[in-house]
Scaffold this motif. Sequence first.
Motif, PDB file in Angstrom:
ATOM      1  N   ILE A  81       0.822  -1.214   0.000  1.00  0.00           N
ATOM      2  CA  ILE A  81       0.000   0.000   0.000  1.00  0.00           C
ATOM      3  C   ILE A  81       0.858   1.267   0.000  1.00  0.00           C
ATOM      4  N   PHE A  82       2.062   1.195   0.581  1.00  0.00           N
ATOM      5  CA  PHE A  82       2.911   2.389   0.645  1.00  0.00           C
ATOM      6  C   PHE A  82       3.367   2.807  -0.738  1.00  0.00           C
ATOM      7  N   ARG A 131      -5.745   4.446   7.276  1.00  0.00           N
ATOM      8  CA  ARG A 131      -6.621   3.382   7.762  1.00  0.00           C
ATOM      9  C   ARG A 131      -6.018   1.998   7.542  1.00  0.00           C
ATOM     10  N   SER A 132      -5.515   1.772   6.332  1.00  0.00           N
ATOM     11  CA  SER A 132      -4.953   0.461   6.033  1.00  0.00           C
ATOM     12  C   SER A 132      -3.654   0.224   6.804  1.00  0.00           C
ATOM     13  N   LEU A 133      -2.891   1.294   7.051  1.00  0.00           N
ATOM     14  CA  LEU A 133      -1.672   1.176   7.842  1.00  0.00           C
ATOM     15  C   LEU A 133      -1.993   0.738   9.274  1.00  0.00           C
ATOM     16  N   GLY A 163      -3.111 -10.855   4.434  1.00  0.00           N
ATOM     17  CA  GLY A 163      -2.875  -9.475   4.851  1.00  0.00           C
ATOM     18  C   GLY A 163      -3.047  -8.496   3.709  1.00  0.00           C
ATOM     19  N   ILE A 164      -2.485  -8.830   2.538  1.00  0.00           N
ATOM     20  CA  ILE A 164      -2.630  -7.951   1.376  1.00  0.00           C
ATOM     21  C   ILE A 164      -4.099  -7.837   0.982  1.00  0.00           C
ATOM     22  N   ALA A 165      -4.838  -8.964   1.075  1.00  0.00           N
ATOM     23  CA  ALA A 165      -6.261  -8.921   0.736  1.00  0.00           C
ATOM     24  C   ALA A 165      -7.027  -8.024   1.696  1.00  0.00           C
ATOM     25  N   ALA A 166      -6.798  -8.195   3.012  1.00  0.00           N
ATOM     26  CA  ALA A 166      -7.538  -7.420   4.015  1.00  0.00           C
ATOM     27  C   ALA A 166      -7.147  -5.948   3.988  1.00  0.00           C
ATOM     28  N   VAL A 167      -5.849  -5.692   4.033  1.00  0.00           N
ATOM     29  CA  VAL A 167      -5.367  -4.312   4.054  1.00  0.00           C
ATOM     30  C   VAL A 167      -5.659  -3.620   2.719  1.00  0.00           C
ATOM     31  N   TRP A 215      -6.704   9.471  -0.730  1.00  0.00           N
ATOM     32  CA  TRP A 215      -5.505   8.627  -0.713  1.00  0.00           C
ATOM     33  C   TRP A 215      -4.843   8.610   0.661  1.00  0.00           C
ATOM     34  N   THR A 216      -4.713   9.760   1.279  1.00  0.00           N
ATOM     35  CA  THR A 216      -4.063   9.805   2.595  1.00  0.00           C
ATOM     36  C   THR A 216      -4.898   9.077   3.639  1.00  0.00           C
TER      37      THR A 216
END
Length: 488
Positions: A303-304, A453-455, A428-432, A447-448
Amino acid sequence: MAPAGTKGSADPDAYDERRRWQALAVGLVATFMTLLDVSIVNVAIPSLERALHANPSELQWVLSGYALTFGLALVPAGRFGDIRGRRDVFVFGIALFTLTSALAGLAQSPGWLVAARLLQGAAAGVVNPQVTGLIQQLFQGPARAKPFGLLGAVIGISTAVGPLLGGLLIAAGGPEHGWRWVFFVNVPVGIVAVILGWRLLPGRVTARTARRRLDPVGVLLLGAGVTLVLLPLVQHAQWHGPAKWLLIPAGLALLLGFGLWERWYARQGPPLFDVRLFSLQSYTLGSLIALFYFGGFTAIFFIFTLYLQNGLGYSALVAGLAVTPFALGSAVAATIGGRIVNRFGRPLVAVGLLAVVAGLGLVALAIDLLPHAPVPWVTAAPLLVAGLGSGLVIAPNQTLTLSQVPVPQAGSGAGMLQTGQRIGSAAGIAAVGSVFFSTVASGGNAWTKAFERSLLLGAGIVALALLAALLDIARHHRQTRTQGRAPS
């Protein structure tokens, strides 16, 4: 006994100190190369999409297909290395990885690239358990801490430095063809690894070991179970509707069947995976820590890089540079952690997990408090903290988790541990990613907010690993008190 350094000997005593470390160096380079391809492709997606005109589903398979076949190959390949000798399996895996890397770089269509990535992931799954088994074979007892520390550093650095190296290669190769060099870079390294692996790794197996069978029913049950669990996770964005999630309980049922089959098969001969390893609490809790940690840890870089490139307009190179503090912190701490893990045990892992959770929380806080500052600068110090924590997690946890695993089961035991890591990464990639993309889709300057939130969700998943570590520490303290009260 063969003389020191004799080629092909499987006896660790036949390897002098220099030969052990040479063999380990080859294994670490191979591990770095195969794990690098988990993250290096992330920054290449925009240019790859333009060059091959790939649709979102094809791009998802370029990323996730590698992880899927990687996870499927780990346990069978680890067991095959236990039976037939790790050198031959290692060399085959590296040769296949090198060939498929070249095929991926030459891809002329999305389908070609997806097929090459699936084969490349399977090859990576063949290689990795051989390296962990090699450490178990060549190093004994507390002496394993340092090589496991180096392995942990390689795992952490390869995941974190992938976006940076990918950005550099794309910048050097140009926006049209730079993505091809993300794959071509593996070819010369792979050729050298094949030659040195054949010369330096122990290859001979005993007649007793060679007579063991691979357990094909176990391979099918495990492969089908892992596939059904991972498919809805890697395809969550493309498969709409709730029906896809029914595959997960079906996969878990097959994995339960795998466990029951392995218990029965163990009465006839050595199974694909000895489920009695889960009676070792160090192995069970360590596997849970790895599952949750990789679930939160891997998703962060996914995500980063998306946030920096697609959301804020930074280049692939800057996006890669932004995660460098994490990579540096992880490298330093992993080297130290590998040396002191035998002194501090699981509390060291707990400290590392706490630092990761704190570092990720500080990243979100820094972005929130300094909304107009350059993101790569304001996140550098928190990512360094998280990286230092990560270095105290991966290597020490792997050392502690595999410490009681017998050498004849080292490959399959390590393979199952890494399978859990791959499942954790995919979940984790799916959920985040779901939280990230759903927030972005809400419109506006989201975006921010999506990244924050995902972080925090990723940090929460890592916190579950911290809970598992605390449970293991509490168990150890109870055992210590019980032994202290026992009559002498």
